[in-house]
Design an enzyme around this catalytic site. Structure first.
Site, PDB file in Angstrom:
ATOM      1  N   ASN A   7       0.873  -0.916  -0.652  1.00 56.83           N
ATOM      2  CA  ASN A   7       0.462  -0.121  -0.295  1.00 56.83           C
ATOM      3  C   ASN A   7       0.497   1.467  -0.187  1.00 56.83           C
ATOM      4  OD1 ASN A   7      -1.306   2.840   1.019  1.00 56.83           O
ATOM      5  ND2 ASN A   7      -3.529   0.774   1.624  1.00 56.83           N
ATOM      6  N   HIS A  10       1.126   6.103   2.519  1.00 62.57           N
ATOM      7  CA  HIS A  10       1.964   6.815   2.400  1.00 62.57           C
ATOM      8  C   HIS A  10       2.982   7.343   2.195  1.00 62.57           C
ATOM      9  CE1 HIS A  10      -0.502   6.277   6.037  1.00 62.57           C
ATOM     10  NE2 HIS A  10      -0.641   5.303   6.688  1.00 62.57           N
ATOM     11  N   HIS A  47      -5.592   3.570  -1.754  1.00 59.76           N
ATOM     12  CA  HIS A  47      -6.871   4.222  -1.097  1.00 59.76           C
ATOM     13  C   HIS A  47      -6.883   5.394  -1.550  1.00 59.76           C
ATOM     14  CE1 HIS A  47      -9.263   4.239   3.118  1.00 59.76           C
ATOM     15  NE2 HIS A  47      -9.546   5.365   1.308  1.00 59.76           N
ATOM     16  N   ARG A  49      -8.826   7.902  -0.969  1.00 60.21           N
ATOM     17  CA  ARG A  49     -10.366   8.734   0.077  1.00 60.21           C
ATOM     18  C   ARG A  49     -10.866   9.940  -0.318  1.00 60.21           C
ATOM     19  NH1 ARG A  49      -8.530   6.686   5.401  1.00 60.21           N
ATOM     20  NH2 ARG A  49     -10.133   8.024   6.452  1.00 60.21           N
ATOM     21  N   ARG A  53      -6.501  13.192   0.936  1.00 57.87           N
ATOM     22  CA  ARG A  53      -5.736  13.702   2.102  1.00 57.87           C
ATOM     23  C   ARG A  53      -3.733  12.889   1.735  1.00 57.87           C
ATOM     24  NH1 ARG A  53      -6.702  10.090   7.281  1.00 57.87           N
ATOM     25  NH2 ARG A  53      -8.976  11.241   7.195  1.00 57.87           N
ATOM     26  N   GLU A  74      -8.537   0.891  -3.576  1.00 59.42           N
ATOM     27  CA  GLU A  74      -9.043   0.733  -2.055  1.00 59.42           C
ATOM     28  C   GLU A  74      -9.963   2.081  -2.349  1.00 59.42           C
ATOM     29  OE1 GLU A  74      -7.532   1.139   2.211  1.00 59.42           O
ATOM     30  OE2 GLU A  74      -5.961  -0.356   1.083  1.00 59.42           O
ATOM     31  N   THR A 105      -8.371   3.462   8.310  1.00 53.99           N
ATOM     32  CA  THR A 105      -9.235   3.167   8.256  1.00 53.99           C
ATOM     33  C   THR A 105      -9.604   1.871   9.630  1.00 53.99           C
ATOM     34  OG1 THR A 105      -8.724   2.223   6.534  1.00 53.99           O
ATOM     35  CG2 THR A 105     -10.747   0.759   6.763  1.00 53.99           C
ATOM     36  N   GLU A 155     -10.969  -9.347   3.215  1.00 54.71           N
ATOM     37  CA  GLU A 155      -9.196  -9.083   3.301  1.00 54.71           C
ATOM     38  C   GLU A 155      -9.872  -8.910   4.943  1.00 54.71           C
ATOM     39  OE1 GLU A 155      -7.135  -6.072   1.582  1.00 54.71           O
ATOM     40  OE2 GLU A 155      -6.458  -4.953   4.075  1.00 54.71           O
ATOM     41  N   HIS A 202      -3.325  -5.042   7.852  1.00 55.41           N
ATOM     42  CA  HIS A 202      -3.929  -3.397   8.932  1.00 55.41           C
ATOM     43  C   HIS A 202      -2.876  -4.352  10.102  1.00 55.41           C
ATOM     44  CE1 HIS A 202      -5.206  -0.140  10.318  1.00 55.41           C
ATOM     45  NE2 HIS A 202      -5.651   0.314   9.233  1.00 55.41           N
TER      46      HIS A 202
END
Ligand code: PXP
Length: 254
Positions: A7, A10, A47, A49, A53, A74, A105, A155, A202
């Site tokens: 992912n 970040h 993801h 959002r 962000r 995502e 999340t 998931e 996660h």
């Protein structure tokens, strides 16, 4: 063997910390995605959002174009995101709950409460050739509902499992780890029995992944924050390799 999905949200967080609102800047989530694939990851997750962000619309389209590996998009189950997914045509979408005020999340999808709208979204995606994974807490009723509405995969949310490592009392920590591992085992077995592909993600780190090997039937681990954080110290290719190394030797069918 486990597949590793990275992912890259970040990487975009770091970019947006300096370059919010402009179409350039560093680091590039696209270059990071390519680097992860070259270093051995099997897929990329991003993801988008509602508040944009971290990952931006242009990032997901550029990643989709650049990588020769499955993109797992995502998204929240909203009309806006469904429209973007249909244009983007990722291999997979992973549907997550989304609250504006959360840092990340925080819980699994309320599949039981949103059964009808999820079912209709899954039909739309399936007609467009996009496979659907639902991000769910490791609970039997939720896994069963995911299968009933024809999801391709679940998931399993490993957030509660990962949290155990923050308990300072050793006896309590060990008890909590056993309990959360059991929950994941039960949910993974049920999902597999129902014919779902079973992924997990996660809060996964090089410290907690060895324990996760006790959970059978898992296909892919989706890892973001810890892998990107580690990359600050050791570099992204090395961080991917460190995670792949600790993931070695997993047997999904013990
Ligand atoms: N899987 C899903 C569905 C997520 O929402 C996230 C966090 O965005 C992850 C995996 C990755 O979690 P982490 O960043 O804690 O590794």
């Amino acid at each position: 063997m486990w597949k590793l999905g990275v992912n890259v949200d970040h990487v975009a967080t770091l970019n947006q910390a300096r370059y919010r609102g402009v179409p350039h800047g560093e680091p590039s989530p696209v270059e990071a995605a390519e680097c992860c694939i070259q270093s051995g990851a099997e897929g990329i997750t991003a993801h988008l959002r509602e508040d944009r962000r971290h990952i931006q619309d242009a990032d997901v389209f550029a990643i989709r174009q650049a990588i020769r590996a499955p993109l797992n998009f995502e998204m929240a189950n909203t009309d806006e995101m469904i429209g973007i997914a249909l244009k983007l045509q990722p291999a997979w979408i992973c549907v997550v709950p989304e609250k504006r005020e959360e840092l990340t999340t925080e819980g699994g999808l309320d599949v039981l409460g949103q059964r009808e709208s999820l079912r209709s979204m899954i039909t739309q995606m399936r007609n467009a050739g996009i496979r659907v994974s639902l991000f769910v807490d490791p609970e039997l009723a939720v896994v069963e509902a995911s299968s009933a509405i024809q999801a391709d995969a679940v998931e399993l949310h490993t957030g509660a499992f990962a949290e155990c490592w923050h308990e300072s009392d050793e006896a309590l920590r060990s008890k909590a780890i056993d309990k959360e591992t059991e929950r994941l085992i039960t949910a993974a077995e049920k999902a597999f029995e129902l014919g779902l592909i079973v992924n997990a993600g996660h809060g996964l780190t090089v410290e907690n992944i060895p324990q996760l090997k006790k959970v059978p039937r898992l296909n892919e681990l989706n890892i973001g924050h810890s892998l990107i954080s580690r990359a600050v110290m050791v570099g992204l290719p090395q961080s991917v390799k460190d995670f792949l190394h600790v993931m070695e030797g997993y047997d999904p069918n013990p």
